[in-house]
Design a protein around this motif. Structure first.
Motif, PDB file in Angstrom:
ATOM      1  N   PHE A   1     -45.427  52.331   8.858  1.00 40.55           N
ATOM      2  CA  PHE A   1     -45.151  50.896   8.843  1.00 40.55           C
ATOM      3  C   PHE A   1     -45.582  50.280  10.169  1.00 40.55           C
ATOM      4  CE2 PHE A   1     -42.377  52.604   5.635  1.00 40.55           C
ATOM      5  CZ  PHE A   1     -42.324  51.626   4.660  1.00 40.55           C
ATOM      6  N   GLU A   2     -45.837  48.999  10.137  1.00 40.48           N
ATOM      7  CA  GLU A   2     -46.212  48.294  11.363  1.00 40.48           C
ATOM      8  C   GLU A   2     -45.013  48.166  12.300  1.00 40.48           C
ATOM      9  OE1 GLU A   2     -48.220  44.611  10.742  1.00 40.48           O
ATOM     10  OE2 GLU A   2     -49.610  45.440   9.238  1.00 40.48           O
ATOM     11  N   SER A   3     -43.816  48.084  11.711  1.00 37.01           N
ATOM     12  CA  SER A   3     -42.616  47.971  12.543  1.00 37.01           C
ATOM     13  C   SER A   3     -41.419  48.583  11.812  1.00 37.01           C
ATOM     14  CB  SER A   3     -42.313  46.503  12.873  1.00 37.01           C
ATOM     15  OG  SER A   3     -42.019  45.772  11.689  1.00 37.01           O
ATOM     16  N   THR A   4     -40.390  48.907  12.600  1.00 35.77           N
ATOM     17  CA  THR A   4     -39.147  49.441  12.058  1.00 35.77           C
ATOM     18  C   THR A   4     -37.982  48.668  12.641  1.00 35.77           C
ATOM     19  OG1 THR A   4     -40.064  51.679  11.847  1.00 35.77           O
ATOM     20  CG2 THR A   4     -37.666  51.481  11.863  1.00 35.77           C
ATOM     21  N   CYS A   5     -37.039  48.269  11.789  1.00 33.81           N
ATOM     22  CA  CYS A   5     -35.815  47.624  12.244  1.00 33.81           C
ATOM     23  C   CYS A   5     -34.660  48.564  11.893  1.00 33.81           C
ATOM     24  CB  CYS A   5     -35.633  46.271  11.569  1.00 33.81           C
ATOM     25  SG  CYS A   5     -34.180  45.367  12.165  1.00 33.81           S
TER      26      CYS A   5
ATOM     27  N   ILE B   1     -28.861  37.214   5.510  1.00 36.08           N
ATOM     28  CA  ILE B   1     -28.588  38.528   6.092  1.00 36.08           C
ATOM     29  C   ILE B   1     -29.767  38.995   6.942  1.00 36.08           C
ATOM     30  CG2 ILE B   1     -28.302  40.991   5.514  1.00 36.08           C
ATOM     31  CD1 ILE B   1     -26.594  40.060   3.108  1.00 36.08           C
ATOM     32  N   ILE B   2     -30.982  38.825   6.420  1.00 41.93           N
ATOM     33  CA  ILE B   2     -32.178  39.252   7.151  1.00 41.93           C
ATOM     34  C   ILE B   2     -32.319  38.461   8.452  1.00 41.93           C
ATOM     35  CG2 ILE B   2     -34.708  39.247   7.116  1.00 41.93           C
ATOM     36  CD1 ILE B   2     -34.537  40.008   4.141  1.00 41.93           C
ATOM     37  N   LYS B   3     -32.108  37.154   8.387  1.00 40.42           N
ATOM     38  CA  LYS B   3     -32.229  36.322   9.590  1.00 40.42           C
ATOM     39  C   LYS B   3     -31.235  36.753  10.674  1.00 40.42           C
ATOM     40  CE  LYS B   3     -34.038  32.096   7.454  1.00 40.42           C
ATOM     41  NZ  LYS B   3     -33.746  30.674   7.089  1.00 40.42           N
ATOM     42  N   GLU B   4     -30.007  37.061  10.255  1.00 41.58           N
ATOM     43  CA  GLU B   4     -28.994  37.437  11.241  1.00 41.58           C
ATOM     44  C   GLU B   4     -29.275  38.827  11.827  1.00 41.58           C
ATOM     45  OE1 GLU B   4     -24.990  36.761   9.892  1.00 41.58           O
ATOM     46  OE2 GLU B   4     -25.447  34.741   9.184  1.00 41.58           O
ATOM     47  N   ILE B   5     -29.802  39.724  11.009  1.00 40.94           N
ATOM     48  CA  ILE B   5     -30.190  41.048  11.529  1.00 40.94           C
ATOM     49  C   ILE B   5     -31.351  40.899  12.514  1.00 40.94           C
ATOM     50  CG2 ILE B   5     -31.220  43.281  10.918  1.00 40.94           C
ATOM     51  CD1 ILE B   5     -29.602  43.170   8.324  1.00 40.94           C
TER      52      ILE B   5
ATOM     53  N   ILE C   1     -38.603  41.050  10.570  1.00 36.87           N
ATOM     54  CA  ILE C   1     -38.610  41.838   9.335  1.00 36.87           C
ATOM     55  C   ILE C   1     -39.566  41.186   8.348  1.00 36.87           C
ATOM     56  CG2 ILE C   1     -37.200  42.665   7.403  1.00 36.87           C
ATOM     57  CD1 ILE C   1     -34.777  42.574   9.302  1.00 36.87           C
ATOM     58  N   THR C   2     -40.646  41.885   8.033  1.00 37.71           N
ATOM     59  CA  THR C   2     -41.703  41.353   7.174  1.00 37.71           C
ATOM     60  C   THR C   2     -41.889  42.246   5.954  1.00 37.71           C
ATOM     61  OG1 THR C   2     -42.838  40.522   9.143  1.00 37.71           O
ATOM     62  CG2 THR C   2     -44.106  40.601   7.082  1.00 37.71           C
ATOM     63  N   GLU C   3     -41.847  41.640   4.776  1.00 40.00           N
ATOM     64  CA  GLU C   3     -42.025  42.413   3.544  1.00 40.00           C
ATOM     65  C   GLU C   3     -43.370  43.129   3.544  1.00 40.00           C
ATOM     66  OE1 GLU C   3     -40.933  40.428  -0.176  1.00 40.00           O
ATOM     67  OE2 GLU C   3     -40.016  38.848   1.032  1.00 40.00           O
ATOM     68  N   GLY C   4     -43.347  44.403   3.176  1.00 39.39           N
ATOM     69  CA  GLY C   4     -44.566  45.192   3.100  1.00 39.39           C
ATOM     70  C   GLY C   4     -45.018  45.786   4.416  1.00 39.39           C
TER      71      GLY C   4
ATOM     72  N   ASN D   1     -40.101  43.635  -2.487  1.00 39.42           N
ATOM     73  CA  ASN D   1     -41.228  44.112  -1.679  1.00 39.42           C
ATOM     74  C   ASN D   1     -40.813  44.524  -0.265  1.00 39.42           C
ATOM     75  OD1 ASN D   1     -43.175  43.689  -3.737  1.00 39.42           O
ATOM     76  ND2 ASN D   1     -43.171  41.489  -3.278  1.00 39.42           N
ATOM     77  N   LEU D   2     -39.530  44.393   0.038  1.00 39.86           N
ATOM     78  CA  LEU D   2     -39.034  44.823   1.344  1.00 39.86           C
ATOM     79  C   LEU D   2     -38.574  46.277   1.238  1.00 39.86           C
ATOM     80  CD1 LEU D   2     -38.241  44.157   4.278  1.00 39.86           C
ATOM     81  CD2 LEU D   2     -36.000  43.419   3.413  1.00 39.86           C
ATOM     82  N   HIS D   3     -39.041  47.112   2.149  1.00 38.93           N
ATOM     83  CA  HIS D   3     -38.683  48.530   2.141  1.00 38.93           C
ATOM     84  C   HIS D   3     -37.367  48.725   2.892  1.00 38.93           C
ATOM     85  CE1 HIS D   3     -43.011  48.545   1.343  1.00 38.93           C
ATOM     86  NE2 HIS D   3     -42.832  49.742   0.786  1.00 38.93           N
ATOM     87  N   VAL D   4     -36.302  49.044   2.141  1.00 41.34           N
ATOM     88  CA  VAL D   4     -34.981  49.265   2.718  1.00 41.34           C
ATOM     89  C   VAL D   4     -34.581  50.717   2.469  1.00 41.34           C
ATOM     90  CG1 VAL D   4     -32.570  48.558   2.768  1.00 41.34           C
ATOM     91  CG2 VAL D   4     -34.359  46.880   2.230  1.00 41.34           C
ATOM     92  N   ALA D   5     -34.294  51.456   3.546  1.00 42.85           N
ATOM     93  CA  ALA D   5     -33.887  52.857   3.428  1.00 42.85           C
ATOM     94  C   ALA D   5     -32.547  53.045   4.127  1.00 42.85           C
ATOM     95  CB  ALA D   5     -34.943  53.774   4.037  1.00 42.85           C
ATOM     96  N   CYS D   6     -31.608  53.678   3.445  1.00 45.61           N
ATOM     97  CA  CYS D   6     -30.245  53.827   3.962  1.00 45.61           C
ATOM     98  C   CYS D   6     -29.858  55.298   4.024  1.00 45.61           C
ATOM     99  CB  CYS D   6     -29.246  53.092   3.068  1.00 45.61           C
ATOM    100  SG  CYS D   6     -29.759  51.417   2.625  1.00 45.61           S
TER     101      CYS D   6
END
Length: 434
Positions: free
Chosen positions: A43-47, A70-74, A82-85, A113-118
């Protein structure tokens, strides 16, 4: 060091049916490291958000499940975009934020399209709690385990053996030069096990003393988890069951007996404690099958089982076994070797995605393992040394006539007929070849 797991993550990233990912697995088996490495490489970035290290992050999910908010506050809290894809959003120790688990339903529906891994050390426990609204059908699930023997070889830089035996002609015996070295490496694995931090230290320093020190720290962390995360009424029971596991494995009859945990204790008092350890990923249960017909799961007796540990090295540490014990074949090893080898084979099965059971015929025979695959049942007999005489295996084959079965020992590769069953003898260090 978890190449196979990274490959599964890559498949998830590319899948057209991708949903938010939930990774379960025992504490310190490498979940966080694998996800961060995956994010850095693909990925280009990781949050990265860790709900355990900063409990305030859970409050982001308290107001509502508006995913854009939620995304904006994170982004604001983590100072990241945080960018989709392009971004991998990681929620670690997500069991500490139940509403974050529930929010995955809305990530799935509103941000596909957002990659979320928990991931979470005790996510398996958390998902069993009734007060968590689990997003059924809205997540992909993946299980991570401590490193297998094959992965241990890769970590040691011994990939040549994996390459050598990947296409080995199974009618050819293994030359002694290879066999002795692999037996030596297997003994190392018995003691080191597959916890990534332990393996990393051993690869760097080859020092069994520091291996034991790290294992002690991990075991201490597990004990702390009992106090922090288990129901108050169950904490002492969990400790008693946990302490009893290696002792019961050392018995000739390895059936888990509740009254052996503590005198006077009965099954109904301790069943929840056993289940907690199983959900936490610390132990595996091997259930009895007396009628070996497909599906095995329908014929299993959930009240009659053996309990094995999820990591080989931690079992040896709890049994007080070191590498010298395996080299010298001393009296302590004679007492525990059968348990160690069975524990190893069971974990190899589980790493391969198999769901094994064991078989008994009254008091006359007991087969170590059997599993089903592609509509067939495969019996497996395990021996710690080179003796492969197995009356129970023969009795099983005579009664059920399986097409194929396995004997695992330190004996060389061989193939023969047993009561009409094609029986493959495999060295223990090639259990991954099944």
């Amino acid at each position: 060091m978890k190449r196979d797991f990274i490959d599964k993550l890559i498949e998830w990233k590319k899948s057209r049916r991708r949903k938010p990912l939930l990774i379960t697995g025992v504490r310190q088996c490498g979940k966080t490291h694998a996800l961060k490495e995956f994010g850095a490489q693909y990925f280009e970035s990781t949050c990265y958000v860790n709900f355990e290290s900063d409990s305030s992050y859970a409050s982001v999910f308290d107001y509502d499940f508006d995913i854009d908010r939620i995304i904006k506050e994170i982004e604001l809290l983590e100072q990241c975009k945080i960018t989709e894809g392009k971004t991998l959003l990681i929620f670690d120790e997500i069991q500490e934020a139940p509403r974050a688990i529930t929010s995955l339903k809305y990530f799935c529906e509103n941000k596909p399209n957002l990659h979320v891994a928990c991931a979470g050390s005790l996510l398996g426990v958390a998902l069993k709690k009734e007060n968590i609204s689990f997003p059924v059908g809205k997540v992909n699930r993946m299980q991570m385990y401590p490193m297998s023997f094959k992965e241990f070889l890769e970590a040691l830089g011994e990939e040549k053996y994996i390459a050598l035996f990947s296409d080995w002609n199974m009618s050819r015996e293994i030359p002694e030069a290879f066999a002795k070295q692999l037996e030596h490496l297997l003994k190392e694995y018995y003691v080191v096990g597959g916890m990534p931090e332990v393996v990393k230290d051993y690869v760097s320093y080859k020092n069994f003393k520091t291996v034991q020190e790290i294992q002690d720290e991990i075991l201490s962390d597990y004990a702390d988890d009992f106090s922090k995360h288990a129901p108050v009424a169950e904490i002492e029971k969990i400790r008693l069951v946990w302490d009893s596991v290696p002792k019961q494995l050392a018995k000739e009859n390895k059936k888990f007996v509740f009254s052996h945990v503590k005198e006077g204790k009965r099954a109904h008092e301790l069943e929840a404690a056993v289940q907690w350890l199983k959900n936490a990923g610390l132990v595996h249960l091997l259930e009895l099958v007396q009628n070996a017909e497909i599906p095995l799961s329908s014929n299993a007796d959930a009240t009659y089982f053996k309990v094995y540990m999820a990591d080989q090295g931690l079992l040896c540490r709890r049994l007080g076994l070191g590498y010298k014990d395996f080299l010298d074949e001393n009296d302590s090893l004679k007492t525990f070797k059968g348990a160690v080898v069975e524990n190893y084979v069971l974990n190899e099965f589980i790493r391969q995605g198999k769901n094994p059971y064991f078989w008994r015929s009254g008091n006359s025979a007991e087969l170590d393992f059997l599993f089903e695959d592609d509509g067939q049942i495969f019996p497996v007999e395990v021996k710690a040394a080179t003796n492969t005489q197995a009356k129970s295996y023969k009795q099983f084959c005579k009664k059920y006539s399986p097409k194929k079965g396995y004997k695992l020992s330190l004996k060389n590769i061989a193939s023969n007929d047993c009561e009409g069953t094609e029986t493959i003898s495999l060295p223990l260090y090639l259990a991954w070849k099944m």
